[in-house]
Scaffold this active site. Sequence first.
Site, PDB file in Angstrom:
ATOM      1  N   GLY A  12       0.832  -1.204   0.000  1.00  0.00           N
ATOM      2  CA  GLY A  12       0.000   0.000   0.000  1.00  0.00           C
ATOM      3  C   GLY A  12       0.862   1.247   0.000  1.00  0.00           C
ATOM      4  N   SER A  44      -4.083   6.434  -4.939  1.00  0.00           N
ATOM      5  CA  SER A  44      -4.625   5.844  -3.707  1.00  0.00           C
ATOM      6  C   SER A  44      -5.764   6.728  -3.190  1.00  0.00           C
ATOM      7  CB  SER A  44      -3.530   5.774  -2.645  1.00  0.00           C
ATOM      8  OG  SER A  44      -2.426   5.066  -3.158  1.00  0.00           O
ATOM      9  N   GLY A  51     -11.773  17.348   3.275  1.00  0.00           N
ATOM     10  CA  GLY A  51     -11.995  18.334   4.338  1.00  0.00           C
ATOM     11  C   GLY A  51     -10.784  18.764   5.139  1.00  0.00           C
ATOM     12  N   PHE A 117     -15.119  20.980  12.471  1.00  0.00           N
ATOM     13  CA  PHE A 117     -15.470  19.699  11.855  1.00  0.00           C
ATOM     14  C   PHE A 117     -16.429  18.971  12.787  1.00  0.00           C
ATOM     15  CE2 PHE A 117     -14.012  16.760   8.416  1.00  0.00           C
ATOM     16  CZ  PHE A 117     -13.799  17.729   7.458  1.00  0.00           C
ATOM     17  N   GLN A 231     -18.940   3.583   8.943  1.00  0.00           N
ATOM     18  CA  GLN A 231     -19.414   4.966   8.994  1.00  0.00           C
ATOM     19  C   GLN A 231     -20.195   5.351   7.750  1.00  0.00           C
ATOM     20  OE1 GLN A 231     -16.590   8.606   8.962  1.00  0.00           O
ATOM     21  NE2 GLN A 231     -17.635   8.565  10.921  1.00  0.00           N
ATOM     22  N   HIS A 233     -21.447   8.632   5.886  1.00  0.00           N
ATOM     23  CA  HIS A 233     -21.249  10.081   5.837  1.00  0.00           C
ATOM     24  C   HIS A 233     -22.598  10.692   5.463  1.00  0.00           C
ATOM     25  CE1 HIS A 233     -19.687  14.009   4.866  1.00  0.00           C
ATOM     26  NE2 HIS A 233     -18.479  13.636   5.251  1.00  0.00           N
ATOM     27  N   LEU A 243     -18.667  12.112  -2.446  1.00  0.00           N
ATOM     28  CA  LEU A 243     -18.725  12.817  -1.166  1.00  0.00           C
ATOM     29  C   LEU A 243     -18.769  14.328  -1.341  1.00  0.00           C
ATOM     30  CD1 LEU A 243     -18.267  12.369   1.993  1.00  0.00           C
ATOM     31  CD2 LEU A 243     -15.970  13.161   1.513  1.00  0.00           C
ATOM     32  N   GLU A 246     -17.598  17.309   4.810  1.00  0.00           N
ATOM     33  CA  GLU A 246     -18.188  17.931   5.992  1.00  0.00           C
ATOM     34  C   GLU A 246     -17.839  19.419   6.060  1.00  0.00           C
ATOM     35  OE1 GLU A 246     -18.627  15.117   9.329  1.00  0.00           O
ATOM     36  OE2 GLU A 246     -17.037  16.343  10.152  1.00  0.00           O
ATOM     37  N   ARG A 288     -20.944  12.335  12.727  1.00  0.00           N
ATOM     38  CA  ARG A 288     -21.502  11.748  11.504  1.00  0.00           C
ATOM     39  C   ARG A 288     -22.562  10.683  11.766  1.00  0.00           C
ATOM     40  NH1 ARG A 288     -15.971  11.366   7.946  1.00  0.00           N
ATOM     41  NH2 ARG A 288     -15.825  13.619   7.750  1.00  0.00           N
ATOM     42  N   HIS A 356     -18.974   5.181   3.976  1.00  0.00           N
ATOM     43  CA  HIS A 356     -17.800   6.026   3.767  1.00  0.00           C
ATOM     44  C   HIS A 356     -16.509   5.440   4.321  1.00  0.00           C
ATOM     45  CE1 HIS A 356     -15.556   9.725   3.358  1.00  0.00           C
ATOM     46  NE2 HIS A 356     -15.411   9.874   4.657  1.00  0.00           N
ATOM     47  N   TYR A 357     -16.571   4.833   5.500  1.00  0.00           N
ATOM     48  CA  TYR A 357     -15.309   4.546   6.196  1.00  0.00           C
ATOM     49  C   TYR A 357     -15.501   3.354   7.133  1.00  0.00           C
ATOM     50  CZ  TYR A 357     -11.263   5.310   9.235  1.00  0.00           C
ATOM     51  OH  TYR A 357     -10.099   5.156   9.935  1.00  0.00           O
ATOM     52  N   ARG A 391     -15.855   7.260  13.915  1.00  0.00           N
ATOM     53  CA  ARG A 391     -14.697   8.153  13.747  1.00  0.00           C
ATOM     54  C   ARG A 391     -15.154   9.590  13.600  1.00  0.00           C
ATOM     55  NH1 ARG A 391     -12.016  10.464   9.102  1.00  0.00           N
ATOM     56  NH2 ARG A 391     -13.460   9.451   7.677  1.00  0.00           N
ATOM     57  N   ASN A 395      -9.987  12.948  11.660  1.00  0.00           N
ATOM     58  CA  ASN A 395      -9.020  12.172  12.445  1.00  0.00           C
ATOM     59  C   ASN A 395      -8.282  11.129  11.600  1.00  0.00           C
ATOM     60  OD1 ASN A 395      -9.002  13.319  14.971  1.00  0.00           O
ATOM     61  ND2 ASN A 395     -10.388  11.851  15.924  1.00  0.00           N
TER      62      ASN A 395
HETATM   63  C1  LIG Z   1     -13.948  10.801  -0.549  1.00  0.00           C
HETATM   64  C2  LIG Z   1     -13.226  10.705   0.777  1.00  0.00           C
HETATM   65  C3  LIG Z   1     -12.945  11.854   1.483  1.00  0.00           C
HETATM   66  C4  LIG Z   1     -12.283  11.754   2.728  1.00  0.00           C
HETATM   67  N1  LIG Z   1     -12.007  12.905   3.415  1.00  0.00           N
HETATM   68  C5  LIG Z   1     -11.331  12.825   4.581  1.00  0.00           C
HETATM   69  C6  LIG Z   1     -10.968  14.009   5.296  1.00  0.00           C
HETATM   70  O1  LIG Z   1     -11.220  15.133   4.866  1.00  0.00           O
HETATM   71  N2  LIG Z   1     -10.316  13.870   6.476  1.00  0.00           N
HETATM   72  C7  LIG Z   1      -9.987  12.644   6.988  1.00  0.00           C
HETATM   73  O2  LIG Z   1      -9.383  12.588   8.061  1.00  0.00           O
HETATM   74  N3  LIG Z   1     -10.302  11.511   6.310  1.00  0.00           N
HETATM   75  C8  LIG Z   1     -10.954  11.568   5.129  1.00  0.00           C
HETATM   76  N4  LIG Z   1     -11.260  10.409   4.466  1.00  0.00           N
HETATM   77  C9  LIG Z   1     -10.738   9.131   4.949  1.00  0.00           C
HETATM   78  C10 LIG Z   1      -9.256   9.002   4.604  1.00  0.00           C
HETATM   79  O3  LIG Z   1      -8.987   9.685   3.404  1.00  0.00           O
HETATM   80  C11 LIG Z   1      -8.825   7.558   4.447  1.00  0.00           C
HETATM   81  O4  LIG Z   1      -9.256   6.792   5.527  1.00  0.00           O
HETATM   82  C12 LIG Z   1      -7.302   7.461   4.346  1.00  0.00           C
HETATM   83  O5  LIG Z   1      -6.804   8.355   3.372  1.00  0.00           O
HETATM   84  C13 LIG Z   1      -6.843   6.048   4.070  1.00  0.00           C
HETATM   85  O6  LIG Z   1      -5.446   6.041   3.826  1.00  0.00           O
HETATM   86  P1  LIG Z   1      -4.652   4.662   3.697  1.00  0.00           P
HETATM   87  O7  LIG Z   1      -3.241   5.020   3.447  1.00  0.00           O
HETATM   88  O8  LIG Z   1      -4.976   3.817   4.853  1.00  0.00           O
HETATM   89  O9  LIG Z   1      -5.291   3.956   2.415  1.00  0.00           O
HETATM   90  P2  LIG Z   1      -5.383   4.401   0.878  1.00  0.00           P
HETATM   91  O10 LIG Z   1      -5.026   5.810   0.647  1.00  0.00           O
HETATM   92  O11 LIG Z   1      -6.715   3.936   0.417  1.00  0.00           O
HETATM   93  O12 LIG Z   1      -4.247   3.524   0.195  1.00  0.00           O
HETATM   94  C14 LIG Z   1      -4.334   2.125   0.090  1.00  0.00           C
HETATM   95  C15 LIG Z   1      -3.151   1.616  -0.691  1.00  0.00           C
HETATM   96  O13 LIG Z   1      -3.131   0.193  -0.650  1.00  0.00           O
HETATM   97  C16 LIG Z   1      -2.839  -0.316  -1.924  1.00  0.00           C
HETATM   98  N5  LIG Z   1      -3.368  -1.689  -2.010  1.00  0.00           N
HETATM   99  C17 LIG Z   1      -4.579  -2.129  -1.606  1.00  0.00           C
HETATM  100  N6  LIG Z   1      -4.676  -3.448  -1.844  1.00  0.00           N
HETATM  101  C18 LIG Z   1      -3.511  -3.849  -2.388  1.00  0.00           C
HETATM  102  C19 LIG Z   1      -3.009  -5.098  -2.862  1.00  0.00           C
HETATM  103  N7  LIG Z   1      -3.732  -6.220  -2.813  1.00  0.00           N
HETATM  104  N8  LIG Z   1      -1.754  -5.126  -3.365  1.00  0.00           N
HETATM  105  C20 LIG Z   1      -1.010  -4.003  -3.445  1.00  0.00           C
HETATM  106  N9  LIG Z   1      -1.441  -2.800  -3.022  1.00  0.00           N
HETATM  107  C21 LIG Z   1      -2.668  -2.732  -2.495  1.00  0.00           C
HETATM  108  C22 LIG Z   1      -3.460   0.678  -2.875  1.00  0.00           C
HETATM  109  O14 LIG Z   1      -2.870   0.606  -4.147  1.00  0.00           O
HETATM  110  C23 LIG Z   1      -3.163   2.004  -2.165  1.00  0.00           C
HETATM  111  O15 LIG Z   1      -1.882   2.462  -2.521  1.00  0.00           O
HETATM  112  C24 LIG Z   1     -11.928  10.491   3.232  1.00  0.00           C
HETATM  113  C25 LIG Z   1     -12.212   9.347   2.514  1.00  0.00           C
HETATM  114  C26 LIG Z   1     -12.885   9.446   1.308  1.00  0.00           C
HETATM  115  C27 LIG Z   1     -13.240   8.179   0.589  1.00  0.00           C
END
Ligand SMILES: Cc1cc2nc3c(=O)[nH]c(=O)nc-3n(C[C@H](O)[C@H](O)[C@H](O)COP(=O)(O)OP(=O)(O)OC[C@H]3O[C@@H](n4cnc5c(N)ncnc54)[C@H](O)[C@@H]3O)c2cc1C
Length: 585
Positions: A12, A44, A51, A117, A231, A233, A243, A246, A288, A356-357, A391, A395
Amino acid sequence: METIKTDVAIIGAGGAGLRAAIALAEADPKIRIALISKVYPMRSHTCAAEGGAAGVIKADDSFEQHFHDTVGGGDWLCDQDAVEYFIHEAPKELTQLEHWGCPWNREPDGSVAVRPFGGMKIQRTWFAADKSGFHILHTLFQTSLQYPNIQRFDEYYATDLMVDDGRCQGFTAIEMKTGQMRRFQAGAVVIAGGGAGRIFPFNTNGAIKTGDGMALAYRAGAPLKDMEFVQYHPTGLPNTGTLLTEACRAEGGVLLNKDGYRFLQDYGMGPETPLGKPELKTMELGPRDRVSQSIWHEIQKGRAAKTPWGDCVWLDMRHLGEKTINERLPFVRDICISYLGIDPVAEMVPIRPVAHYMMGGIHTDINAATSVPGLFAAGECACVSINGANRLGSNSLVEILVFGHRAGLSALDYARGQKPGNDAALSTQGEAAQAKLRALFTRNIGKESISGLRKEMTDTMGEGAGIYRTQEGLTETCDKLADLRRRYADVALHDKTNVYNTDLLSALELGSMLDCAEAVAVSGLERKESRGAHQRLDFTARDDSKYLKHSMAYYHPTEPPRIDYRDVVITTSPPGVRDYSGAKK
Ligand SMILES: Cc1cc2nc3c(=O)[nH]c(=O)nc-3n(C[C@H](O)[C@H](O)[C@H](O)COP(=O)(O)OP(=O)(O)OC[C@H]3O[C@@H](n4cnc5c(N)ncnc54)[C@H](O)[C@@H]3O)c2cc1C
């Protein structure tokens, strides 16, 4: 099969994975880091976050208040030692991002600006307009490029972990460009695979959020914790689920029913506040779970507006004016115009709650270690747990930084003490993973299709495991998922080629989603209370005597998961009443 030997391998390259890689590279320039991602890092889901990110920075704020907002917002299911660590690290991580070049919005005096928020009773959300995730991910990505010891494997899909001698020693992954399988052998593995919102029919999540990371760990013996907490939203576009952050409400947008009435005041989130001046503790800035549940009730009571996209409530931002919307919410305006043909400067926008989450995920301790030695997890795929039953918005972007960093350092510590793995044993595991794939290619096309099973899965999740749940609905969903898992064994591929075989990826992603969906539904069936985002119409009260506990789902290859429980860590805040009424205390 080609083997790539490395010290630490990360699955990831979103916010959590990149932050882990940078922490490792900074700590030891000699360590070899393999960073694997099924998409290019900038695709990703972190990139889609709008937000902002929460961290105590202003004089009127305190760590104590961030702690209480988070723990109360999580309906007391958060592990409070983890929350304490998180809130103290949050401003350090956000400042570090600033030093790496993240363009946070500014106050007129040049200091970092914050916005309100939901559920945060003091303003503490740092933001970069409404493209915060985009800027955070860019900052991390460009920083990671400085380190030659971070070796990237973009468009590699991890399929199976390799556990030998009682510890995780790597995984197999398909190089999508060639269809070749590779074996990654490592002293420690970090999973940062993101969430699983795609198990629901109507969601805000990018197409890649199929729970692969959770499923990888789960199948290797690590339990999934608190999976029933999903969650919703409150403000999704009713047609696509896209989305609307918020921040729309934080900037002063209000929610209205069909009669133009600000209905949230009827659901313990009053009193009504003047237009354009969001009151930090109430109304549209409630948490939320509560806001989404209130919309659900308005719809049930027939007080929703009828729109071409079904029953909706209105998000009204007209009073903010064009200048504020362009400055603070340009992306929101763009989304509304592009996807609905509605300009929020001039018209109200129909919205409805959208999945959403995932609050739940791979169980880890405060050091991001899972229960499988050598395996660490961070980000949305993990449950440490700072989010508890609900959540708070903003955060998560900080959680991926704080615990991504932690996971990197923990993995480094672990990997340093390890002897090289047993090549023969790992090779056998690699062959077994390859044989499973071959079976998909050689099986004859039968009556089960990947898209058909997937549709049945998302439908049953929406029907039985949505905002409100019942014994009957959850039981039906669990039965359906068990049936789908059996039928999944018969899926075959139409596309038998090797180059970018998306048919193969869809099949593998469906397997991950079915495992995650089952963990959600079975954990939900077992939790006979209502807490945070898990609301049961048949058990409407929170029951601390029985369920002030984390659920732990253990994988079984042919049966539904076994659910066990684990105590919640309470340090200073005993369970209390969640109050968003704005009443003076
Ligand atoms: C539309 C939207 C708006 C949001 N806004 C906010 C906000 O304003 N504030 C806030 O705090 N949170 C927000 N969130 C939540 C937050 O963005 C996410 O929870 C967070 O960014 C997740 O990050 P991560 O690094 O865990 O995963 P991700 O950014 O989803 O990355 C996952 C990674 O895993 C890799 N991967 C997955 N499976 C495999 C596999 N089998 N093999 C190889 N690679 C793999 C993918 O390629 C990717 O690189 C939002 C979420 C969404 C959907």
